[in-house]
Design a protein around this motif. Structure first.
Motif, PDB file in Angstrom:
ATOM      1  N   ALA A 278       0.834  -1.200   0.000  1.00  0.00           N
ATOM      2  CA  ALA A 278       0.000   0.000   0.000  1.00  0.00           C
ATOM      3  C   ALA A 278       0.869   1.251   0.000  1.00  0.00           C
ATOM      4  N   ALA A 279       0.453   2.246  -0.772  1.00  0.00           N
ATOM      5  CA  ALA A 279       1.122   3.536  -0.744  1.00  0.00           C
ATOM      6  C   ALA A 279       0.166   4.593  -1.278  1.00  0.00           C
ATOM      7  N   SER A 280       0.495   5.859  -0.985  1.00  0.00           N
ATOM      8  CA  SER A 280      -0.356   6.959  -1.445  1.00  0.00           C
ATOM      9  C   SER A 280       0.469   7.922  -2.298  1.00  0.00           C
ATOM     10  N   ARG A 281      -0.215   8.727  -3.073  1.00  0.00           N
ATOM     11  CA  ARG A 281       0.423   9.760  -3.890  1.00  0.00           C
ATOM     12  C   ARG A 281      -0.362  11.059  -3.742  1.00  0.00           C
ATOM     13  N   ASP A 282       0.347  12.182  -3.562  1.00  0.00           N
ATOM     14  CA  ASP A 282      -0.346  13.471  -3.519  1.00  0.00           C
ATOM     15  C   ASP A 282      -0.533  14.002  -4.949  1.00  0.00           C
ATOM     16  N   ASP A 283      -1.155  15.156  -5.083  1.00  0.00           N
ATOM     17  CA  ASP A 283      -1.474  15.672  -6.421  1.00  0.00           C
ATOM     18  C   ASP A 283      -0.228  15.954  -7.258  1.00  0.00           C
ATOM     19  N   GLU A 284       0.795  16.475  -6.594  1.00  0.00           N
ATOM     20  CA  GLU A 284       2.065  16.760  -7.270  1.00  0.00           C
ATOM     21  C   GLU A 284       2.620  15.470  -7.893  1.00  0.00           C
ATOM     22  N   GLN A 285       2.654  14.423  -7.105  1.00  0.00           N
ATOM     23  CA  GLN A 285       3.163  13.130  -7.586  1.00  0.00           C
ATOM     24  C   GLN A 285       2.251  12.542  -8.657  1.00  0.00           C
ATOM     25  N   THR A 286       0.946  12.825  -8.531  1.00  0.00           N
ATOM     26  CA  THR A 286      -0.015  12.318  -9.518  1.00  0.00           C
ATOM     27  C   THR A 286       0.237  12.948 -10.880  1.00  0.00           C
ATOM     28  N   ARG A 287       0.430  14.277 -10.874  1.00  0.00           N
ATOM     29  CA  ARG A 287       0.735  14.983 -12.131  1.00  0.00           C
ATOM     30  C   ARG A 287       1.984  14.410 -12.768  1.00  0.00           C
ATOM     31  N   ASP A 288       3.008  14.237 -11.938  1.00  0.00           N
ATOM     32  CA  ASP A 288       4.285  13.737 -12.418  1.00  0.00           C
ATOM     33  C   ASP A 288       4.133  12.334 -13.013  1.00  0.00           C
ATOM     34  N   ALA A 289       3.377  11.485 -12.328  1.00  0.00           N
ATOM     35  CA  ALA A 289       3.177  10.113 -12.809  1.00  0.00           C
ATOM     36  C   ALA A 289       2.435  10.117 -14.147  1.00  0.00           C
ATOM     37  N   LEU A 290       1.414  10.973 -14.239  1.00  0.00           N
ATOM     38  CA  LEU A 290       0.627  11.049 -15.475  1.00  0.00           C
ATOM     39  C   LEU A 290       1.538  11.451 -16.641  1.00  0.00           C
ATOM     40  N   GLN A 291       2.441  12.393 -16.379  1.00  0.00           N
ATOM     41  CA  GLN A 291       3.367  12.847 -17.425  1.00  0.00           C
ATOM     42  C   GLN A 291       4.348  11.751 -17.815  1.00  0.00           C
ATOM     43  N   ARG A 292       4.903  11.056 -16.834  1.00  0.00           N
ATOM     44  CA  ARG A 292       5.878   9.998 -17.162  1.00  0.00           C
ATOM     45  C   ARG A 292       5.216   8.870 -17.941  1.00  0.00           C
ATOM     46  N   LEU A 293       4.023   8.533 -17.535  1.00  0.00           N
ATOM     47  CA  LEU A 293       3.306   7.459 -18.222  1.00  0.00           C
ATOM     48  C   LEU A 293       3.003   7.879 -19.664  1.00  0.00           C
ATOM     49  N   TYR A 294       2.682   9.151 -19.853  1.00  0.00           N
ATOM     50  CA  TYR A 294       2.383   9.669 -21.194  1.00  0.00           C
ATOM     51  C   TYR A 294       3.640   9.624 -22.072  1.00  0.00           C
ATOM     52  N   GLN A 295       4.786  10.011 -21.459  1.00  0.00           N
ATOM     53  CA  GLN A 295       6.047   9.962 -22.202  1.00  0.00           C
ATOM     54  C   GLN A 295       6.382   8.540 -22.605  1.00  0.00           C
ATOM     55  N   GLN A 296       5.920   7.609 -21.805  1.00  0.00           N
ATOM     56  CA  GLN A 296       6.151   6.199 -22.089  1.00  0.00           C
ATOM     57  C   GLN A 296       5.175   5.703 -23.171  1.00  0.00           C
ATOM     58  N   GLY A 297       4.261   6.578 -23.578  1.00  0.00           N
ATOM     59  CA  GLY A 297       3.358   6.219 -24.673  1.00  0.00           C
ATOM     60  C   GLY A 297       1.958   5.829 -24.244  1.00  0.00           C
ATOM     61  N   TYR A 298       1.610   6.039 -22.958  1.00  0.00           N
ATOM     62  CA  TYR A 298       0.267   5.655 -22.537  1.00  0.00           C
ATOM     63  C   TYR A 298      -0.478   6.838 -21.931  1.00  0.00           C
ATOM     64  N   LEU A 299      -1.643   7.144 -22.529  1.00  0.00           N
ATOM     65  CA  LEU A 299      -2.479   8.243 -22.037  1.00  0.00           C
ATOM     66  C   LEU A 299      -3.403   7.709 -20.938  1.00  0.00           C
TER      67      LEU A 299
END
Ligand code: PLP
Length: 423
Positions: free
Chosen positions: A324-345
């Protein structure tokens, strides 16, 4: 299928009763008396979704609901594809239903079950929504016989697209824009359920998220996820679940209890992190709920958690095995961007699950993260975080130009009461 009330084991009901009743005495949740492992899981995994789901749910329900196979076919009219996003990382897309979120699986199956067990008596579903649930409920019950649906929402406080999605249907779906906040809508619903005369007159039912039928429907897509993984990776499957009320996780754990090969589950939350803190520190200490980008998980007192604990207890599993772990909004934005760079929206809920998953996978393990909503459902934040213009999928685009059919109402119970009796 026999179920008992977790708070009072002497209250026992069959599936039909649990579906109609929702909650037991003292607001206790119903839990299956028995979850016996399935006989031939590999054989099941080779079958298509609808056929396989009918076998799994028949195993759980025993001789109840003779028409079960048809109800499943009516409910599961869309796929749940598994999409590879990196080596040993897969997204399970649960958002291909009519309201573009995984809640379509549970909502549609519950609507089918409720119709089947109500013996032709008229039912009125009354629910308050801040967006997502209303849409799923409206679409799930749309056009079903003997069912009236009334949905209250705070006027001007849900996104325009959300409103279009469920306030343009008509037919047996009536929507009311309340001049107030979401809490006012909820209070009105509660008042209606306290009014015994009204309840009886219109067959009031809440169709809310703790209904056991929803969980059973959700069990089925965990099998679908593993069925689509390469056979050699099945034994190493780790599933990450973005969680709010923990119904989704409960369903996954039931799938495991039924014999689905899942090595372990990982809980992913936003800043509303009651469960990750509980698992790490051992104290149940809910704090005030905070608003986040992943607003469907803004829950600090998850109502399905007692079912999770009950399952661990009866199976003799250790809660320590649950990541189990949590992510705040800052980390959420960052994750969304990294995943997008990896080719997944993706969108915020799925991105949190992916980020928590990828940071905890060991060598050889194969991660599956659940994508609970279509990126277009969170278009505003996804567009601004990624600097793109997400295209509207058909279910949203089709309704965007239709006229709203909602009535307006003040926060006034006697007005609501008259309105309900007028159906
Ligand atoms: C409801 C919802 C969740 C949380 O699911 P639970 O079963 O309540 O844990 C996650 N993501 C989205 C998009 C949702 O709508």
């Amino acid at each position: 299928m026999k179920l008992y009330n977790i708070k009072d084991h002497s209250e026992q009901v069959d599936f039909a009763q649990a579906v109609k009743q929702g909650l037991g005495r003292e607001q206790g949740l119903f839990f299956p008396e028995q979850i016996a492992p399935l006989a031939d899981v590999d054989g099941l995994l080779a079958k298509p979704l609808v056929e396989r789901s009918a076998i799994i749910l028949r195993h759980l329900l025993g001789d109840e609901l003779p028409e079960l196979a048809q109800l499943i076919a009516n409910a599961f009219t869309f796929p749940a594809p598994l999409v590879q996003v990196a080596e040993n990382q897969y997204a399970l897309e649960l958002f291909h239903g009519p309201t573009l979120a995984f809640k379509d699986f549970g909502g549609r199956f519950m609507a089918q079950c409720l119709t089947a067990v109500s013996d032709g008596k008229k039912i009125t579903i009354l629910t308050a929504t801040s967006g997502d649930t209303g849409a799923a409920v409206a679409h799930a019950f749309y056009g079903l016989p003997n069912i009236e649906v009334v949905i209250l929402y705070p006027k001007g406080k849900i996104s325009p697209l959300q409103e279009k999605l469920f306030c343009t249907l008509g037919g047996n779906i009536r929507t009311v824009a309340v001049n107030g906040a979401f809490d006012d809508c909820q209070a009105l619903v509660k008042q209606a359920f306290d009014d015994e005369e009204l309840k009886l007159a219109i067959g009031l039912n809440s169709a809310n998220s703790i209904n056991i039928s929803r969980l059973l429907a959700q069990v089925c897509y965990y099998f679908e996820a593993i069925a689509q993984l390469p056979v050699t990776k099945r034994a190493e499957a780790v599933i990450a679940v973005p969680s709010g009320n923990f119904g989704n996780l409960t369903a996954g754990l039931i799938a495991k209890a039924l014999g689905l090969p899942v090595k372990r589950f990982i809980v992913a939350t936003n800043a509303n992190d009651t469960v990750p803190r509980y698992l790490q520190e051992g104290h149940w200490d809910p704090q005030a709920t905070v608003a986040t980008l992943s607003n469907a998980m803004d829950v600090s007192r998850p109502n399905n958690w007692p079912r999770v604990e009950e399952l661990f207890r009866v199976k003799g599993w250790s809660l320590k095995a649950l990541g189990a772990a949590s992510r705040d909004d800052e980390q959420t934005r960052d994750a969304l961007q990294r995943l997008y760079q990896q080719g997944y929206l993706c969108e915020p809920h799925g991105a949190i699950a992916w980020d928590v998953m990828q940071s905890s996978l060991c060598d050889q393990e194969c991660g599956v993260f659940l994508c609970t909503a279509h990126p277009a459902k969170f278009k505003e934040s996804v567009d601004s975080i990624l600097g793109i213009d997400v295209e509207l999928p058909a279910p949203l685009a089709e309704r965007a130009d239709l006229a709203l059919l909602s009535e307006e109402m003040d926060v006034d119970f006697s007005a609501l009461r008259d309105y309900l009796l007028r159906a």
